[in-house]
Design an enzyme around this catalytic site. Structure first.
Site, PDB file in Angstrom:
ATOM      1  N   ASN A 125       0.824  -0.962  -0.105  1.00 48.71           N
ATOM      2  CA  ASN A 125      -0.010  -0.070  -0.163  1.00 48.71           C
ATOM      3  C   ASN A 125       0.930   1.330  -0.046  1.00 48.71           C
ATOM      4  OD1 ASN A 125      -2.492   1.704   0.331  1.00 48.71           O
ATOM      5  ND2 ASN A 125      -1.212   2.183   2.461  1.00 48.71           N
ATOM      6  N   GLN A 167      -8.173   5.434   1.333  1.00 46.93           N
ATOM      7  CA  GLN A 167      -7.533   4.618   0.586  1.00 46.93           C
ATOM      8  C   GLN A 167      -6.710   5.650  -0.211  1.00 46.93           C
ATOM      9  OE1 GLN A 167     -10.702   2.437  -1.721  1.00 46.93           O
ATOM     10  NE2 GLN A 167     -10.469   0.900  -0.392  1.00 46.93           N
ATOM     11  N   ASP A 176       1.604   6.798   0.411  1.00 47.64           N
ATOM     12  CA  ASP A 176       0.591   6.097  -0.331  1.00 47.64           C
ATOM     13  C   ASP A 176       1.001   5.843  -1.957  1.00 47.64           C
ATOM     14  OD1 ASP A 176      -1.706   4.888   0.862  1.00 47.64           O
ATOM     15  OD2 ASP A 176      -2.749   5.522  -1.024  1.00 47.64           O
ATOM     16  N   ASP A 206      -0.863  -6.500   3.609  1.00 44.79           N
ATOM     17  CA  ASP A 206      -0.733  -5.474   4.700  1.00 44.79           C
ATOM     18  C   ASP A 206      -1.689  -4.211   4.148  1.00 44.79           C
ATOM     19  OD1 ASP A 206       0.468  -4.549   7.229  1.00 44.79           O
ATOM     20  OD2 ASP A 206       0.961  -2.815   5.367  1.00 44.79           O
ATOM     21  N   HIS A 210      -6.722  -0.272   2.903  1.00 46.40           N
ATOM     22  CA  HIS A 210      -6.199   1.040   2.180  1.00 46.40           C
ATOM     23  C   HIS A 210      -5.731   1.019   0.734  1.00 46.40           C
ATOM     24  CE1 HIS A 210      -6.193   2.575   6.187  1.00 46.40           C
ATOM     25  NE2 HIS A 210      -5.537   1.113   6.379  1.00 46.40           N
ATOM     26  N   GLU A 233      -5.861  -8.136   5.132  1.00 51.05           N
ATOM     27  CA  GLU A 233      -5.645  -7.314   6.480  1.00 51.05           C
ATOM     28  C   GLU A 233      -6.761  -6.124   6.400  1.00 51.05           C
ATOM     29  OE1 GLU A 233      -3.770  -4.769   9.805  1.00 51.05           O
ATOM     30  OE2 GLU A 233      -3.438  -4.305   7.923  1.00 51.05           O
TER      31      GLU A 233
HETATM   32  C1  ARE Z   1       5.605   3.724  12.530  1.00 52.29           C
HETATM   33  C2  ARE Z   1       5.563   4.758  13.785  1.00 52.29           C
HETATM   34  C3  ARE Z   1       4.427   5.715  13.516  1.00 52.29           C
HETATM   35  C4  ARE Z   1       4.845   6.588  12.507  1.00 52.29           C
HETATM   36  C5  ARE Z   1       5.084   5.587  11.042  1.00 52.29           C
HETATM   37  C6  ARE Z   1       5.638   6.349  10.045  1.00 52.29           C
HETATM   38  O1  ARE Z   1       5.083   3.784  14.973  1.00 52.29           O
HETATM   39  O2  ARE Z   1       4.586   6.528  14.612  1.00 52.29           O
HETATM   40  O3  ARE Z   1       3.796   7.457  12.077  1.00 52.29           O
HETATM   41  O4  ARE Z   1       6.064   4.733  11.447  1.00 52.29           O
HETATM   42  O5  ARE Z   1       7.040   6.885  10.237  1.00 52.29           O
HETATM   43  C7  ARE Z   1       3.504  -1.069  11.818  1.00 52.29           C
HETATM   44  C8  ARE Z   1       3.236  -0.237  13.088  1.00 52.29           C
HETATM   45  C9  ARE Z   1       3.192   1.095  13.147  1.00 52.29           C
HETATM   46  C10 ARE Z   1       4.523   1.813  12.254  1.00 52.29           C
HETATM   47  C11 ARE Z   1       4.214   1.203  10.918  1.00 52.29           C
HETATM   48  C12 ARE Z   1       5.462   1.500   9.966  1.00 52.29           C
HETATM   49  O6  ARE Z   1       2.173  -0.836  13.695  1.00 52.29           O
HETATM   50  O7  ARE Z   1       3.393   1.524  14.547  1.00 52.29           O
HETATM   51  O8  ARE Z   1       4.422   3.060  12.070  1.00 52.29           O
HETATM   52  O9  ARE Z   1       4.608  -0.481  10.937  1.00 52.29           O
HETATM   53  O10 ARE Z   1       6.789   1.106  10.580  1.00 52.29           O
HETATM   54  C13 ARE Z   1      -4.793   0.735  10.667  1.00 52.29           C
HETATM   55  C14 ARE Z   1      -4.504  -0.168   9.284  1.00 52.29           C
HETATM   56  C15 ARE Z   1      -4.069  -1.415   9.439  1.00 52.29           C
HETATM   57  C16 ARE Z   1      -2.552  -1.266  10.231  1.00 52.29           C
HETATM   58  C17 ARE Z   1      -2.686  -0.682  11.477  1.00 52.29           C
HETATM   59  C18 ARE Z   1      -1.488  -0.397  12.369  1.00 52.29           C
HETATM   60  O11 ARE Z   1      -5.716  -0.185   8.812  1.00 52.29           O
HETATM   61  O12 ARE Z   1      -3.891  -1.832   8.063  1.00 52.29           O
HETATM   62  O13 ARE Z   1      -3.569   0.670  11.346  1.00 52.29           O
HETATM   63  N1  ARE Z   1      -1.917  -2.600  10.200  1.00 52.29           N
HETATM   64  C19 ARE Z   1      -0.732  -2.867   9.369  1.00 52.29           C
HETATM   65  C20 ARE Z   1       0.187  -3.787  10.130  1.00 52.29           C
HETATM   66  C21 ARE Z   1       1.096  -2.907  11.019  1.00 52.29           C
HETATM   67  C22 ARE Z   1       1.864  -2.001  10.234  1.00 52.29           C
HETATM   68  C23 ARE Z   1       1.238  -1.199   8.976  1.00 52.29           C
HETATM   69  C24 ARE Z   1      -0.077  -1.850   8.629  1.00 52.29           C
HETATM   70  C25 ARE Z   1       1.694  -0.388   8.209  1.00 52.29           C
HETATM   71  O14 ARE Z   1      -0.206  -4.952  10.761  1.00 52.29           O
HETATM   72  O15 ARE Z   1       1.789  -3.753  11.892  1.00 52.29           O
HETATM   73  O16 ARE Z   1       2.323  -0.904  10.997  1.00 52.29           O
HETATM   74  O17 ARE Z   1       2.531  -1.149   7.148  1.00 52.29           O
HETATM   75  C26 ARE Z   1      -9.140   1.065  13.792  1.00 52.29           C
HETATM   76  C27 ARE Z   1      -9.296   1.275  12.098  1.00 52.29           C
HETATM   77  C28 ARE Z   1      -7.860   0.356  11.610  1.00 52.29           C
HETATM   78  C29 ARE Z   1      -6.812   0.789  12.181  1.00 52.29           C
HETATM   79  C30 ARE Z   1      -6.687   0.401  13.469  1.00 52.29           C
HETATM   80  C31 ARE Z   1      -5.390   0.842  14.275  1.00 52.29           C
HETATM   81  O18 ARE Z   1      -9.519  -0.045  14.044  1.00 52.29           O
HETATM   82  O19 ARE Z   1     -10.410   0.525  11.629  1.00 52.29           O
HETATM   83  O20 ARE Z   1      -8.087   0.489  10.121  1.00 52.29           O
HETATM   84  O21 ARE Z   1      -5.793  -0.037  11.371  1.00 52.29           O
HETATM   85  O22 ARE Z   1      -7.838   1.286  14.173  1.00 52.29           O
HETATM   86  O23 ARE Z   1      -5.026   2.159  14.119  1.00 52.29           O
HETATM   87 CA    CA Z   2      -3.682   3.495  -0.483  1.00 51.26          CA
END
Ligand code: ARE
Ligand code: CA
Length: 483
Positions: A125, A167, A176, A206, A210, A233
């Site tokens: 994404n 998205q 993005d 992942d 989005h 996810e």
């Molecule tokens: C890190 C830092 C951040 C900084 C960012 C950019 O922690 O502070 O802003 O870097 O510099 C993982 C970590 C994040 C990390 C990121 C990138 O968890 O902390 O950020 O890696 O290094 C939403 C999404 C869902 C996502 C969750 C976390 O919809 O897809 O947020 N999950 C996946 C993975 C994560 C991963 C990422 C995506 C990014 O599983 O491990 O992040 O690739 C409600 C909403 C959901 C939302 C949820 C949580 O339920 O409906 O949509 O999920 O809240 O916010």
């Molecule tokens: Ca997107």
């Protein structure tokens, strides 16, 4: 060649390719995925590096009957010590501090040899925060929504009720990708196809929420293996999560929270009536990956975690007993700091010792649930009762008990203390060995006598299972565990 010989050769080729004997030219040769469905068991191997994982497949995952594992994103990412650096790609080279391309390929080969399919986490994404130039892909400004003329968004996601915002804008600063562009789709597909050539059988998408389904469909249509198993996810909507069934399965976050409700406190087991009322709103069984937790939920309070001890194990056992869903267990590490990566010793992950729940774990050492007696016992049980309907027999203040046809029976005691049960089952009368305490081979021969490795359980002439079940523990028997 004469005309008829050409014709015969053609017929033979068509027949051979129909039989799957001939690889279609100009496409990479990939082995189709073994089917991943309710009868299989998966495990997310969070932050296991490639060389440790190859060994774990051979020594434990394969022998335990784990059919597939979800592994970390294997692509090059930003440097740093936090685990989440792996979710910030800088290129699609398969090279990171989890291992080189060669190490990744060797891991996949070793796991496949052990009967374990590998599902790779695909971060597609976005790219790493802070730049719009990734020369090694290459991507440049115009390949991102930040600068895109049609899907322009120069902010972070701020309105989770608006699909366009979800998205097209940036997820916490992560730049993005303009996944509507054929060029971007082509780059992503090439990366996924590269992983398929190394023996990977499927992908976790992942942040799939989005990425529009149409974009994922266009990417999937370019994959060399049409049977690839995809798990999206999507944590809640909009977009409506089930629209992603067009692409593949979904992780069931509802399952994780239901398990927390049922087993998060003592005496909670009867709460299982909630998910059990037709698995209400939980979706299509073979397209929902039922998990107790993943790496996010164990850090954000959305689920039980390793720190919940026996409650956590109860939820794992329960997930393996239900006919609903494609179960995925979890192996991560003990932590007290959200960002911390695991500790490696001589370049390898280290397991906390023991074969079951402990009162405390060493920070940074892995929670190797695939080595646990109860988990191994229940994986075998899970496969044994496949296709057998759930026959609910009993529920009271503390207990929840049911059978799967006449092949297996399980009792969950969610009280804090021992409880004695006499519950009617569909099992043949006899003496049985519990597979929760007895593991995958619950019967051993001692001095020529068949003996239980763990607890002994009786089923009386009236088919009543009689057992004293310890607090926050389950007892499970199967026709194969009859002594
Ligand atoms: C890190 C830092 C951040 C900084 C960012 C950019 O922690 O502070 O802003 O870097 O510099 C993982 C970590 C994040 C990390 C990121 C990138 O968890 O902390 O950020 O890696 O290094 C939403 C999404 C869902 C996502 C969750 C976390 O919809 O897809 O947020 N999950 C996946 C993975 C994560 C991963 C990422 C995506 C990014 O599983 O491990 O992040 O690739 C409600 C909403 C959901 C939302 C949820 C949580 O339920 O409906 O949509 O999920 O809240 O916010
Ligand atoms: Ca997107």
């Amino acid at each position: 060649m004469t005309r008829s010989r050409v014709f015969k050769t053609l017929i033979a080729l068509v027949a051979a390719s129909l039989m799957g004997l001939v690889a279609v030219p100009s496409q990479a040769t990939v082995t189709p995925a073994r089917t991943i469905n309710e009868s299989t068991v998966g495990m997310q191997m969070f932050m296991w590096n490639w060389k440790s994982l190859g060994n774990e497949c051979r020594t434990n995952l394969g022998p335990a009957g784990v059919n597939w594992i979800l592994v970390m994103p294997p692509q090059d990412s930003i440097s740093g010590s936090a685990w989440w650096t792996h979710y910030q790609p800088v290129s699609y080279a398969i090279d990171s501090n989890l291992g080189t391309r060669a190490e990744f390929a060797a891991m996949v080969a070793k796991c496949n040899e052990a009967g374990v399919d590998v599902i790779a986490d695909a971060v597609i994404n976005h790219m790493a925060a802070g730049s719009y130039h990734f020369p090694n892909v290459p991507y440049t400004n115009t390949n991102f929504h930040y600068f895109s003329p049609e899907h322009n968004c120069q902010e972070d996601i701020s309105d989770y009720s608006n699909v366009t915002n979800v998205q097209d804008c940036q997820l916490g600063g992560l730049v993005d990708l303009a996944t509507e562009q054929p060029y971007v789709r082509g780059k992503i597909a090439a990366y996924l196809n590269d992983l398929l050539t190394l023996g990977v059988k499927g992908f976790r998408i992942d942040a799939a929420k989005h990425i529009p389904v149409v974009d994922l469909a266009a990417i999937k249509s370019q994959l060399t293996d049409p049977n690839v198993f995809i798990i999206n996810e999507v944590i809640g909507g909009p977009p409506e999560p089930t629209t992603y069934y067009d692409i593949g399965a979904l992780f069931s976050f509802d399952w994780s929270s239901a398990m927390k409700t049922a087993f998060g406190s003592y005496n909670g087991a009867p709460d299982l009536d909630v998910p059990n009322s037709q698995y209400n709103g939980m979706g299509t069984s073979n397209l929902e990956v039922t998990m107790v937790n993943n790496h996010d939920t164990e850090r954000n309070g959305g689920s039980l975690t390793f720190a919940d001890g026996k409650k956590y194990l109860m939820a794992m056992i329960y997930t393996l007993t239900e006919p609903f869903g494609v179960p995925m267990l979890y192996s991560g590490y003990a932590f007290s700091d959200f960002n911390a990566a695991p500790a490696y010793k001589n370049g390898y992950n280290v397991c906390n010792t023991g074969t079951g729940v402990k009162s405390s774990y060493i920070d940074g050492y892995m929670i190797c649930t695939d080595r646990w007696t109860a988990v191994q016992g229940m994986i075998r049980w899970h496969k044994w009762v496949q296709g057998e309907a759930k026959v609910r027999h009993y529920s009271d203040k503390y207990a929840y008990a049911y059978g799967r046809g006449t092949k297996g029976f399980v009792v969950f005691n969610s009280a804090s203390s021992n409880q004695s049960y006499a519950v009617r089952t569909g099992m043949k009368p006899g003496t049985y060995c519990d597979v929760v305490s007895g593991g995958k081979n619950p019967i051993k021969i001692v001095k020529g006598k068949r003996t239980c490795v763990g607890l002994t359980v009786t089923v009386d002439a009236g088919t009543r299972l009689k057992a004293k079940v310890a607090g926050m523990t389950a007892v499970a028997i199967a026709s194969y565990s009859r002594r």
